[in-house]
Scaffold this active site. Structure first.
Site, PDB file in Angstrom:
ATOM      1  N   ASP A   1      -0.029   1.952 -27.719  1.00  0.00           N
ATOM      2  CA  ASP A   1      -1.388   2.237 -27.246  1.00  0.00           C
ATOM      3  C   ASP A   1      -2.006   3.455 -27.923  1.00  0.00           C
ATOM      4  O   ASP A   1      -3.220   3.655 -27.849  1.00  0.00           O
ATOM      5  CB  ASP A   1      -1.371   2.480 -25.726  1.00  0.00           C
TER       6      ASP A   1
ATOM      7  N   THR B   1     -28.428  36.995 -15.139  1.00  0.00           N
ATOM      8  CA  THR B   1     -29.159  36.646 -13.919  1.00  0.00           C
ATOM      9  C   THR B   1     -29.240  35.137 -13.737  1.00  0.00           C
ATOM     10  O   THR B   1     -29.077  34.627 -12.632  1.00  0.00           O
ATOM     11  CB  THR B   1     -30.576  37.248 -13.958  1.00  0.00           C
TER      12      THR B   1
ATOM     13  N   ASP C   1      -4.588  -1.326 -20.309  1.00  0.00           N
ATOM     14  CA  ASP C   1      -3.297  -1.960 -20.497  1.00  0.00           C
ATOM     15  C   ASP C   1      -2.906  -2.571 -19.151  1.00  0.00           C
ATOM     16  O   ASP C   1      -3.391  -2.133 -18.104  1.00  0.00           O
ATOM     17  CB  ASP C   1      -2.281  -0.896 -20.929  1.00  0.00           C
TER      18      ASP C   1
ATOM     19  N   ASP D   1       0.115   3.425 -21.973  1.00  0.00           N
ATOM     20  CA  ASP D   1       1.278   4.275 -21.716  1.00  0.00           C
ATOM     21  C   ASP D   1       2.291   4.261 -22.854  1.00  0.00           C
ATOM     22  O   ASP D   1       3.146   5.126 -22.933  1.00  0.00           O
ATOM     23  CB  ASP D   1       1.966   3.852 -20.406  1.00  0.00           C
TER      24      ASP D   1
ATOM     25  N   ASN E   1     -36.503  29.478 -19.411  1.00  0.00           N
ATOM     26  CA  ASN E   1     -36.763  29.923 -20.779  1.00  0.00           C
ATOM     27  C   ASN E   1     -38.187  29.642 -21.218  1.00  0.00           C
ATOM     28  O   ASN E   1     -38.813  30.452 -21.912  1.00  0.00           O
ATOM     29  CB  ASN E   1     -35.779  29.259 -21.749  1.00  0.00           C
TER      30      ASN E   1
END
Length: 1070
Positions: free
Chosen positions: A740, A833, A370, A736, A802
């Protein structure tokens, strides 16, 4: 109410007042009858916004589990529960320790769901904030009587409403009668116009008319700035412009898509699910020979034998493998990283309301901004003014610094007029006294009362000062002293308008000639210190030039205005207007005839002041003084922010409700367009753009460079955002106002203004700017990019960890070895951990030149193929494989070797076996004369001996407890070292040393302390099935874990060489 939805409202703006009254069968002095009110309410309903039926809490809660990673974790929790149940039955345990794993996973999921429900609840508040903008009561005429405070919800179409300055408009209404000469409405929150809009009663003969052009309509939720009027209610409730915005917000909330991060995590989850399923199945199939055997008879299998116990055992191994593969801590670490990002952004004035928005900013490709209040200050300011010079063909131009209503924000450039000349004195008089506005300090922000343009004039007077040297010095000293007073705010208020007050006291106002649309000027009659009257006039420059006969020169002489002088003034006006300035002319008149001694209403000339038609005659033969150029100035830091966006490959588009010329001028000033640039194809009114074919619209939006769309309504903003998203752009939308809110809700990330933004905009947004500054968005984008890089770092780290766990279980199962680790140990590694180092990677400093790179594509994988190769493919030379091999290797080493590189492993007295025996441990009962010697674990008070009643228990959990502890410790140590590798995807530890992120060093220490806790605290050691390690064992752990750093350094070197070759190949092709 259904009838109202189908009923098309008539175009009241294009009808005369008489036609509108006839349509509703009503008279201005009578209003609607009680009987008609009831009938119309049955048709139109109540004047209130429809209550939005939100999702029930239970449904919101369940929806949080509709995520691939969460589904994987649910499966992990279920199989962990099954495993715990089977183990409990086998060991006949009565405690709940075995259920700790599923309990922890479910706890994480519930916490994650609670956070998600809380965030979705916030999203619904935008609609509630919109309802709060409706006024409570209004003054209405019904049955011929005035109802002073009728509840606004009871209004029906056709009602006659009386509005005065300060009133909030309760419905969309047609202006029927002006009770004052002018009526101005503050509708910036609805249309985005920076200035209050003049309203009238004349019809607008356009069928397809934009909101800004409906100058005879007032809209619900706007405010009467000045004047008073009588209006006819045209639309109520959901049929008002405010109601349409609510519908658009509701529609946008249903269109909300997943953020780029959520999409990437879903993709990652799908890949992970497939990989886990395949590996688990392979482990089970590889070990089929242990639970399913048969004999061959004539080449055909027969005499099948199936062992349910062995089948269950390997099923449990497959489950343990699944638990190892699933990054249980990933959602928690991602949430923590995003939360840390919100904290960093808050320090930079960007308040994040929804956690995923932190990362979304990092891949933003288009910022739709804007204009008013975002790129500009939303505080009108004088930027330049001019008066005539020594000759009528000369002009003196003064430039004024400052972008706010703060009188001490900036100064007049090269202002040396301590003794102001006649022209400048006249400028100060007119700006100070012909003015109904005021300026006040609200905390840190200066605000205006009255018209913003008039407030800007008062600020100019404060910068000019006063001609009296003593008074000027007194004001300056008082302002300095006010900074040191205890009641600083009150002291500040006393001196904000000190110069204006000095002029007001010298020139007492005795009458006001109000502004009207015909003469386009306003004037005040004042009594000078010498007792004579003077008329001070300000207004449209063209209008004042027509009624001016003379000009004032700096020396005080008054010269007749000739044609050459008039043309000179018009050229200066054209130059100022081309910069997008709102120009006000200043003039005065001393020869007032019968008004020259006017002072009270009892004067004979008072009747002349009551007749508005006489105002043009009174304001004739004026002495022209000069022209003031006012604008809503761009913020100083916006130009650099636009340049940063350009360097970062982010397109900036301005979508504003203001007029086209003003929008283009501001965009040139902030550097979105260069001076002299041809704006064809770059600047459109939204009506022009929407009239184009869709293919041409997409072509315009896809071209590089800035764009500006002016005279935009809420639906236009939403349509443009929707088109951009359809093109695959990641859109950040700023705003604002109420207008909007729908686009803020629809955009990938909606950004509202914190200081000047409406509550509706804030509640519809994902992020709020505490300082209303566009440059803050650019800083937040840089932070978002940094967060994404850090997120990739800890995901790389967790994947390698993993995958290492998966490979260790897979290798052990494939070789026929006993389990190296139990599921509860793997869960401890994944959640506790690994957690601190992964979280600490979120504190990695941003890469150099992070805003000189283009935004990543939304199709880019979270983890690319080279990274997957480094962490998942092959054995021996890649991280995941090394983790797995080292973890199994130390397990095998303890059982089979007495020493390793000089480290004595057999001093505890445990029995050594061959690798072949270890692989055939299930056949232990058939081994003749096999014995297992008791061995010692721990030291000092915790030293004890493990003995076996059955030698085969040597391969059971109690017998392999030290080997399992070594495997677990090697896994933990490798992952701690591996977190150093994750500091950078490609940079060596030599160029990115660990102390660049001290949080990581602290996290590694914390993880090591946590691991030592479970080793050396008896209760925890029993829960996790581990024993304390001695110095020799720790040296062995270090020997197996440290090489992971060297391996990854080599891989990084290969990766850098690979990218360098690719860049060279691209250069050659180019």
């Amino acid at each position: 109410m259904g009838e109202v939805a189908d009923r098309k409202p008539f175009k009241a703006w294009s009808w005369s007042v008489e036609q509108c009254l006839k349509e509703y069968k009503v008279k201005l002095d009578k209003g609607v009858s009680t009987y008609d009110v009831e009938k119309r309410r049955e048709i139109y309903g109540w004047n209130e916004l429809k209550k939005h039926e939100g999702k029930p809490l239970w449904r919101l809660f369940l929806e949080q589990f509709d995520d691939m990673l969460v589904k994987i974790l649910l499966v992990a929790a279920f199989i962990s529960f099954v495993l715990a149940y089977l183990q409990r039955n086998e060991t006949e345990e009565s405690g709940l320790e075995s259920y700790m794993e599923p309990f922890v996973i479910v706890s994480i999921l519930i916490l994650n769901a609670v956070v998600g429900v809380w965030q979705e609840g916030n999203a619904e508040k935008a609609l509630e904030a919109l309802k709060n903008m409706q006024c409570d009561s209004c003054k209405v005429i019904r049955d011929g009587y005035v109802v002073p405070d009728l509840p606004s919800c009871e209004l029906v179409p056709g009602d006659i409403v009386d509005l005065r300055a300060g009133d909030k408009v309760p419905a969309d209404m047609r202006v029927a009668v002006l009770k004052t000469s002018t009526l101005r409405v503050e509708q910036s929150s609805l249309t985005g116009e920076a200035m209050p809009v003049m309203k009238g009663t004349d019809p607008i003969f356009l069928d397809d008319c934009e909101l800004q052009a409906k100058e005879n309509m007032v809209f619900a939720g706007t405010t009467i700035a000045n004047g008073s009027c009588v209006c006819i209610v045209v639309s109520i409730g959901m049929c008002t412009e405010m109601g349409k915005i609510q519908s658009q917000i509701d529609e946008a909330s249903h269109e909300e898509n997943e953020t780029p991060l959520q999409k990437k995590l879903d993709e990652f989850g799908n890949r992970l699910t497939t990989a886990i399923g395949i590996v688990c199945l392979m482990v089970w199939i590889i070990n089929y020979k242990y639970f399913l055997t048969w004999e061959l008879s004539n080449g055909w299998p027969s005499n099948f034998r199936f062992s349910f116990d062995k089948c269950t055992y390997y099923f449990k191994i497959a489950i343990a493998l699944a638990v190892a593969a699933i990054p249980e801590g990933l959602p928690a670490v991602i949430t923590t990283c995003l939360a840390l990002g919100t904290r960093k952004m808050a320090q930079k004035n960007a308040i994040v309301r929804k956690l995923p928005s932190v990362e979304t900013l990092g891949c933003t490709t288009v910022i739709c901004s804007d204009k008013t209040g975002t790129l500009t200050t939303n505080q009108m300011s004088v930027t330049e003014f001019f008066t005539l010079g020594a000759k009528t063909t000369d002009s003196r131009i003064f430039w004024v610094e400052g972008t706010t209503y703060d009188p001490q924000d900036g100064r007049i450039v090269d202002w040396n007029c301590n003794n102001m000349d006649a022209s400048l004195l006249a400028v100060a008089q007119i700006c100070a006294v012909c003015n109904d506005a005021g300026v006040y300090c609200d905390g840190l922000l200066y605000r205006a009362t009255g018209l913003p343009t008039e407030a800007a004039l008062k600020v100019l007077v404060e910068k000019m000062g006063v001609p009296d040297i003593k008074v000027k010095n007194s004001i300056r000293c008082s302002k300095i002293l006010s900074n040191y007073l205890i009641d600083h705010k009150t002291a500040k208020l006393l001196f904000i308008s000190a110069c204006c007050e000095w002029w007001i006291k010298r020139l007492k106002r005795v009458a006001t000639l109000e502004f009207d649309r015909v003469r386009k000027s306003m004037s005040v009659l004042v009594r000078k210190p010498d007792g004579c009257n003077r008329l001070l006039v300000k207004g449209a420059v063209e209008s004042l030039l027509e009624r001016s006969s003379y000009v004032l020169l700096p020396v005080g002489s008054i010269i007749p205005m000739d044609e050459q002088c008039r043309q000179q003034l018009q050229l200066r006006l054209l130059d100022m207007s081309s910069k997008g300035l709102r120009c006000l002319g200043l003039a005065y008149k001393d020869d007032l005839e019968e008004l020259s001694d006017y002072y009270t209403e009892g004067h004979a000339a008072h009747k002349k002041l009551l007749d508005h038609s006489c105002y043009s005659l009174i304001e004739s033969s004026l002495v022209f003084v000069g022209v003031i150029g006012i604008q809503d100035p761009p913020r100083e830091e916006v130009r650099k922010a636009i340049e940063d966006c350009r360097g970062a490959g982010i397109k900036v588009m301005v979508i504003t409700g203001d007029n086209k010329s003003t929008a283009e001028a501001i965009c040139k000033e902030i550097g979105l367009f260069s001076e002299g640039e041809d704006l064809r194809g770059a600047s459109f009114t939204s009506k022009e753009f929407m009239a184009l074919p869709s293919s041409q619209q997409l072509d315009i939006l896809s071209k590089p460079g800035g764009r500006v769309f002016s005279r935009s309504e809420p639906r236009h903003k939403q349509d443009i955002v929707r088109m951009l998203k359809g093109m695959g752009e990641i859109v950040a939308m700023t705003g604002d106002g109420v207008n909007d809110a729908p686009a803020l809700k629809l955009a990938d990330i909606g950004i509202a203004m914190g200081l000047t933004g409406t509550e509706v905009a804030k509640e519809a947004s994902d992020m709020v700017l505490a300082d209303d500054n566009f440059s803050t968005i650019v800083s937040a984008v840089a932070e978002g990019r940094s967060i994404y890089n850090n997120m990739k770092a800890f995901i790389r780290y967790m994947i390698s960890s993993n995958i290492g766990e998966v490979i260790s279980i897979f290798v052990a199962a494939a070789m026929g070895l006993p389990e190296c680790m139990i599921p509860v140990q793997l869960l401890w590694v994944n959640l506790v951990t690994d957690g601190p180092p992964a979280t600490a990677l979120g504190f990695n400093p941003p890469d150099v030149g992070i805003m000189q790179k283009p935004p990543r594509k939304s199709s880019d994988a979270l983890i690319d193929s080279w990274v997957l190769f480094r962490y998942m493919v092959g054995f021996g030379l890649v991280i995941g494989s090394y983790v797995g091999v080292a973890t199994v290797g130390v397990f095998v080493l303890w059982y089979t070797q007495a020493s390793f590189i000089g480290i004595d492993l057999a001093n505890d007295g445990h029995t050594l076996v061959t690798l072949s025996q270890l692989q055939r441990w299930g056949e232990c009962p058939s081994w003749p004369e096999f014995t297992a010697s008791p061995f010692t674990v721990g030291s000092g008070l915790r030293r004890h001996t493990i003995a076996f009643s059955d030698p085969c228990e040597y391969f059971s959990p109690s017998g392999k407890i030290k080997a399992t502890t070594l495997s677990l410790s090697v896994l933990v140590a490798i992952e701690l070292f591996n977190s150093l590798n994750a500091l950078s995807e490609d940079n060596s530890l030599m160029s990115m040393p660990p102390w660049r992120n001290p949080w990581l060093l602290g996290a590694m220490s914390a993880s090591l302390v946590l691991h030592c806790l479970i080793l050396y605290v008896p209760f925890l050691a029993n829960v996790f099935g581990v024993v304390p390690l001695g110095l020799n064992e720790w040296l062995l752990v270090l020997a197996f874990s440290a090489p992971v750093v060297l391996i990854d350094e080599a891989l990084k070197f290969v990766g850098r060489r690979r990218r360098k070759r690719l860049r060279q190949a691209k250069v050659k092709l180019a």
